[in-house]
Design an enzyme around this catalytic site. Sequence first.
Site, short mmCIF file in Angstrom:
data_model
loop_
_atom_site.label_atom_id
_atom_site.label_comp_id
_atom_site.label_asym_id
_atom_site.label_seq_id
_atom_site.Cartn_x
_atom_site.Cartn_y
_atom_site.Cartn_z
N ASP A 62 12.34 61.16 44.25
CA ASP A 62 11.29 61.18 45.28
C ASP A 62 10.08 60.45 44.68
O ASP A 62 9.72 60.70 43.54
CB ASP A 62 10.91 62.63 45.62
CG ASP A 62 10.19 62.74 46.97
OD1 ASP A 62 10.58 63.62 47.75
OD2 ASP A 62 9.26 61.96 47.22
N CYS A 193 9.73 63.73 60.50
CA CYS A 193 8.95 64.96 60.69
C CYS A 193 7.48 64.67 60.85
O CYS A 193 6.80 65.27 61.68
CB CYS A 193 9.11 65.88 59.49
SG CYS A 193 10.72 66.59 59.34
N CYS A 250 34.55 50.51 62.20
CA CYS A 250 33.36 50.76 61.37
C CYS A 250 33.15 49.59 60.40
O CYS A 250 34.10 49.13 59.77
CB CYS A 250 33.54 52.06 60.58
SG CYS A 250 32.18 52.38 59.43
N CYS A 253 33.88 51.44 56.65
CA CYS A 253 35.18 52.03 56.30
C CYS A 253 36.28 51.66 57.26
O CYS A 253 37.42 52.13 57.12
CB CYS A 253 35.04 53.55 56.17
SG CYS A 253 34.82 54.39 57.76
ZN ZN Z 1 32.72 54.47 58.66
#
Ligand code: ZN
Length: 263
Positions: A62, A193, A250, A253
């Site tokens: 972070d 947020c 995709c 993948c």
């Molecule tokens: Zn995928």
Amino acid sequence: MKELSEEQFQRYARHLILDEVGEEGQDKLLSAKVLCVGAGGLGSPVAVYLAAAGIGTIGIIDDDIVDLSNLQRQIIHATSKIGAPKVDSARETLSQINPTINVRTYKQRLTAANIQEIIREYDLIVDGSDNFETRYLINDAAYLNGKIVVSGALLRFEGQLTTFRSGLKSKRDEPCYRCLFPNAPSANSSNRCEDVGILGSVAGVIGTLQATEVLKEIIGLGETMSGKLLIFDAMNMQFRKIRFKRRLDCVLCGDASSIKDIT
Ligand code: ZN
């Protein structure tokens, strides 16, 4: 399997008494290396529970500092830490909870330039980031480097949770983040947020569920959340689970994917 010390027997007694965890399961937790991306609303409960559970090595990345407006939900940080780097504040809290584990901190943003080198050190990544760019980055690097991702997201009074493990060679038929969200929303429809608000404890619900799924994946307990999206609606106190599959088209993948190394 390493022998547990007397201190460890006491510290993890309520795990050890569970037949499904036991010494073997605790040993897996103690050997595990988990990277938390973000020490914010999700990362706070995740890191606290993982440290308490005895995850042997916890990485936290972070680049932010603790701000007063964070404290409404980011329970790993205290008022006295305002102005301090979040990773330093998180490390201090975790060392108070469990000084016997390793905590590694990275005060930087996760980018295409550093992600390979950082995630190489870990078995599992907890995605507590707040933007689509980082989510795709983590998804792609985890897929290409054989890591599991436990992903959480927050929006006002709602939260989402899912797990991606198609980075593992034996799980190549399971979906990735790009199968679930092939396209990022346009830049002006921000879901962060800080732009739209979040009921503080909703972050705690989803982060705690993420920590639970991390422990389950590491020990090999119960049902995986891979291929399932849990949607929590705090307003109606409802949990829904939606199944989703790998998309043959995709870009990461899918069967025709040409991406070899996009990180
Ligand atoms: Zn995928």
